[in-house]
Design an enzyme around this catalytic site. Structure first.
Site, PDB file in Angstrom:
ATOM      1  N   LYS A 188       0.977  -1.107  -0.183  1.00  0.00           N
ATOM      2  CA  LYS A 188      -0.139   0.103  -0.077  1.00  0.00           C
ATOM      3  C   LYS A 188       0.909   1.239   0.041  1.00  0.00           C
ATOM      4  CE  LYS A 188      -3.825  -2.341   2.446  1.00  0.00           C
ATOM      5  NZ  LYS A 188      -4.617  -2.467   3.578  1.00  0.00           N
ATOM      6  N   ARG A 209       3.069  -6.961   9.002  1.00  0.00           N
ATOM      7  CA  ARG A 209       2.352  -6.046   9.811  1.00  0.00           C
ATOM      8  C   ARG A 209       2.777  -5.875  11.194  1.00  0.00           C
ATOM      9  NH1 ARG A 209      -3.369  -8.159   7.213  1.00  0.00           N
ATOM     10  NH2 ARG A 209      -3.561  -6.593   5.433  1.00  0.00           N
ATOM     11  N   THR A 241      -4.942  -8.087  10.454  1.00  0.00           N
ATOM     12  CA  THR A 241      -5.297  -6.919   9.880  1.00  0.00           C
ATOM     13  C   THR A 241      -4.890  -5.752  10.712  1.00  0.00           C
ATOM     14  OG1 THR A 241      -6.955  -8.028   8.588  1.00  0.00           O
ATOM     15  CG2 THR A 241      -7.126  -5.406   8.903  1.00  0.00           C
ATOM     16  N   ASN A 267      -1.692  -0.328   7.047  1.00  0.00           N
ATOM     17  CA  ASN A 267      -0.988  -1.770   7.611  1.00  0.00           C
ATOM     18  C   ASN A 267      -0.090  -2.456   6.434  1.00  0.00           C
ATOM     19  OD1 ASN A 267      -3.007  -2.516   5.695  1.00  0.00           O
ATOM     20  ND2 ASN A 267      -4.307  -3.915   7.059  1.00  0.00           N
ATOM     21  N   TYR A 282     -12.275  -2.563  -3.185  1.00  0.00           N
ATOM     22  CA  TYR A 282     -12.789  -2.695  -1.937  1.00  0.00           C
ATOM     23  C   TYR A 282     -14.307  -2.512  -1.566  1.00  0.00           C
ATOM     24  CZ  TYR A 282      -8.125  -2.185   0.144  1.00  0.00           C
ATOM     25  OH  TYR A 282      -6.973  -2.441   0.897  1.00  0.00           O
ATOM     26  N   ARG A 338      -1.466 -14.542   3.425  1.00  0.00           N
ATOM     27  CA  ARG A 338      -1.849 -14.123   4.758  1.00  0.00           C
ATOM     28  C   ARG A 338      -1.011 -14.304   5.907  1.00  0.00           C
ATOM     29  NH1 ARG A 338      -6.563 -11.427   3.778  1.00  0.00           N
ATOM     30  NH2 ARG A 338      -7.670 -12.062   5.875  1.00  0.00           N
ATOM     31  N   HIS A 348      -1.829  -5.649   1.676  1.00  0.00           N
ATOM     32  CA  HIS A 348      -3.271  -6.363   1.244  1.00  0.00           C
ATOM     33  C   HIS A 348      -2.783  -7.498   0.656  1.00  0.00           C
ATOM     34  CE1 HIS A 348      -7.371  -7.299  -0.179  1.00  0.00           C
ATOM     35  NE2 HIS A 348      -6.635  -7.487  -1.261  1.00  0.00           N
ATOM     36  N   GLU A 361      -9.793  -9.943  -7.913  1.00  0.00           N
ATOM     37  CA  GLU A 361      -8.847  -8.747  -7.738  1.00  0.00           C
ATOM     38  C   GLU A 361      -7.868  -8.921  -8.697  1.00  0.00           C
ATOM     39  OE1 GLU A 361      -9.523  -8.816  -2.773  1.00  0.00           O
ATOM     40  OE2 GLU A 361      -7.465  -9.223  -3.659  1.00  0.00           O
ATOM     41  N   PHE A 386     -15.156   2.955   7.803  1.00  0.00           N
ATOM     42  CA  PHE A 386     -13.917   3.792   7.281  1.00  0.00           C
ATOM     43  C   PHE A 386     -13.747   3.537   5.948  1.00  0.00           C
ATOM     44  CE2 PHE A 386     -13.486  -1.074   8.464  1.00  0.00           C
ATOM     45  CZ  PHE A 386     -13.329  -1.638   7.071  1.00  0.00           C
TER      46      PHE A 386
HETATM   47  P1  CMP Z   1      -7.096  -4.816   3.961  1.00  0.00           P
HETATM   48  O1  CMP Z   1      -6.490  -6.213   4.187  1.00  0.00           O
HETATM   49  O2  CMP Z   1      -6.415  -4.221   2.647  1.00  0.00           O
HETATM   50  O3  CMP Z   1      -8.632  -4.729   3.919  1.00  0.00           O
HETATM   51  C1  CMP Z   1      -9.443  -3.796   3.924  1.00  0.00           C
HETATM   52  C2  CMP Z   1      -8.544  -2.745   4.518  1.00  0.00           C
HETATM   53  O4  CMP Z   1      -9.586  -1.770   5.430  1.00  0.00           O
HETATM   54  C3  CMP Z   1      -7.390  -3.232   5.636  1.00  0.00           C
HETATM   55  O5  CMP Z   1      -6.699  -3.920   5.069  1.00  0.00           O
HETATM   56  C4  CMP Z   1      -7.314  -1.583   6.175  1.00  0.00           C
HETATM   57  O6  CMP Z   1      -6.122  -1.079   5.635  1.00  0.00           O
HETATM   58  C5  CMP Z   1      -8.735  -1.244   6.225  1.00  0.00           C
HETATM   59  N1  CMP Z   1      -9.333  -1.473   7.407  1.00  0.00           N
HETATM   60  C6  CMP Z   1      -9.813  -2.491   7.950  1.00  0.00           C
HETATM   61  N2  CMP Z   1     -10.498  -2.248   9.059  1.00  0.00           N
HETATM   62  C7  CMP Z   1     -10.451  -0.878   9.325  1.00  0.00           C
HETATM   63  C8  CMP Z   1     -10.845  -0.096  10.669  1.00  0.00           C
HETATM   64  N3  CMP Z   1     -11.196  -0.521  11.517  1.00  0.00           N
HETATM   65  N4  CMP Z   1     -10.555   1.181  10.340  1.00  0.00           N
HETATM   66  C9  CMP Z   1      -9.788   1.507   9.316  1.00  0.00           C
HETATM   67  N5  CMP Z   1      -9.342   1.042   8.476  1.00  0.00           N
HETATM   68  C10 CMP Z   1      -9.418  -0.313   8.200  1.00  0.00           C
END
Ligand code: CMP
Length: 136
Positions: free
Chosen positions: A10, A103, A92, A113, A50, A86, A116, A127, A58
């Site tokens: 990211k 992470r 996450t 984070n 997304y 993963r 993805h 995707e 969010f």
């Molecule tokens: P990702 O695995 O790319 O999938 C969805 C993304 O949303 C996640 O990583 C984070 O970057 C973001 N995300 C997930 N949960 C939250 C949250 N509670 N607040 C803000 N961002 C979030």
């Protein structure tokens, strides 16, 4: 054929110079690179990627973040590629992610984070087709 997963380094990961670190880790694990591209996502592509989070509180912030600078999109291939990446990425929420994961080692905030990874083979297919139509 071996399984494939879509990985994004990211914008926070690119800005912090962690592209090589992420690619090193997935190559060291035994996953093979199939495609790699540096690009800045349009709002449209970000919202499509997304789509499952469209109703989340969010979502707006996530789209701003993911379109806010260049990211590296890549496709990695290998046995159980989705699950394998993963495991490398960790939870996450980076505070909950185990040390030793990407992470867990490099991030503190749930949005920023670093990476993805597709969450299922079905998501990976969707995707990969979005980011690399020629691989569909
Ligand atoms: P990702 O695995 O790319 O999938 C969805 C993304 O949303 C996640 O990583 C984070 O970057 C973001 N995300 C997930 N949960 C939250 C949250 N509670 N607040 C803000 N961002 C979030």
């Amino acid at each position: 054929t071996p399984a494939r997963t879509l990985v994004l380094v990211k914008p926070d990961g690119v800005a912090r110079g962690l592209v090589g670190e992420v690619i090193s880790r997935l190559e060291a694990k035994g996953l093979r690179l199939v495609a790699v591209e540096l690009r800045t996502l349009s709002r449209e592509t970000a919202e499509e990627h997304y789509a499952e989070h469209r109703e989340k509180p969010f979502f707006g912030s996530l789209v701003e973040f993911i379109t806010g600078g260049p990211l590296v999109a890549l496709v990695a291939e290998g046995p159980r590629a989705v699950e394998a990446f993963r495991a490398l990425a960790g939870a996450t929420d980076p505070v909950k992610a185990a040390p030793g994961t990407i992470r867990g080692d490099f991030a503190l905030e749930v949005q920023n984070n670093i990476v993805h990874g597709s969450d299922s083979d079905e998501s990976a297919a969707r995707e990969i087709a979005l980011f690399f139509p020629h691989l569909g």
